[in-house]
Design an enzyme around this catalytic site. Sequence first.
Site, short mmCIF file in Angstrom:
data_model
loop_
_atom_site.label_atom_id
_atom_site.label_comp_id
_atom_site.label_asym_id
_atom_site.label_seq_id
_atom_site.Cartn_x
_atom_site.Cartn_y
_atom_site.Cartn_z
N HIS A 127 0.81 -1.22 0.00
CA HIS A 127 0.00 0.00 0.00
C HIS A 127 0.85 1.27 0.00
CE1 HIS A 127 0.84 0.70 4.33
NE2 HIS A 127 0.83 -0.62 4.40
N ASP A 128 0.38 2.26 -0.76
CA ASP A 128 0.94 3.61 -0.78
C ASP A 128 2.34 3.69 -1.37
OD1 ASP A 128 -1.31 4.98 0.73
OD2 ASP A 128 -0.68 3.51 2.23
N GLY A 145 5.01 -1.01 2.80
CA GLY A 145 4.20 0.16 2.53
C GLY A 145 5.02 1.44 2.42
#
Length: 270
Positions: A127-128, A145
């Site tokens: 994520h991200d 992340g």
Amino acid sequence: MSKIAASAKIHPMSFVEDGAIIGENVVVGPFCHVGPKVTLHDDVQLVSHVVVLGCTTVGKGTKIWPSAVIGGDSQSAHHSAVDTTLVIGENCTIREGVTMNTGTVEHGGTTVVGDNNLFLAYAHVAHDCRLGNNIILSNNVMLAGHVTIEDRAILGGGSAVHQFTRVGRQAFIGGLSAVSYDVVPYGMLNGNPGILSGLNIVGMTRAGIERAEIHKVRRAYKQIFEGEGNVRANAAAIREEYLDCPQALEIIDFIATANDRAISSPNRGK
């Protein structure tokens, strides 16, 4: 209702949910699942057994191989039920078993993957993350992340990158390396823990950087990492000396940019 271009070819054994947007000449092979908030741009190919979920956009000409799961929820313990996004650029190759997650609300909500990237089997983009263009993630590379990977970086098989870490443009990460700290542009890092072991001279040469410029970058590298002061102070002290060398200046400015992670060096980790 789904918006499916007339030229798209969807295998009868695949399931495209209502709401999906399917572009011209898209090929969805057998046993694929395309979620209701997915956009597949023109010429995308899902070979077979591919799952594309979430608010995911796949750019033109990207090819995804079997058992990849693209656009799943983030694996963050703080993940909320709010929709977040994954944006994949054009002409990427995503091989078997690759996983890419959407972002988290707390950090902007978007995972971004650029153009012309190659993801070998079972690589993971968390994520991200923010990935540039012309990047190679070899087999089983793991990005935690909030990782940033800049253009033309190459990550060797089984390497792992700590959350919030940056890997600079055209850096090279050796296989099975543990990347715990930022890696400067053109840097070469190996080992667990990862140690900066010099510059990616081969990559610089292949990129067409002239030998005279490479010598300047090597000199700057030595001044930064072998000087008497700390890395950031050394980089700041020589900036004016390298205003005519964009590659050296890129390294210096990368070091000067604030980040949660320290800078990898020839000594850090020993």
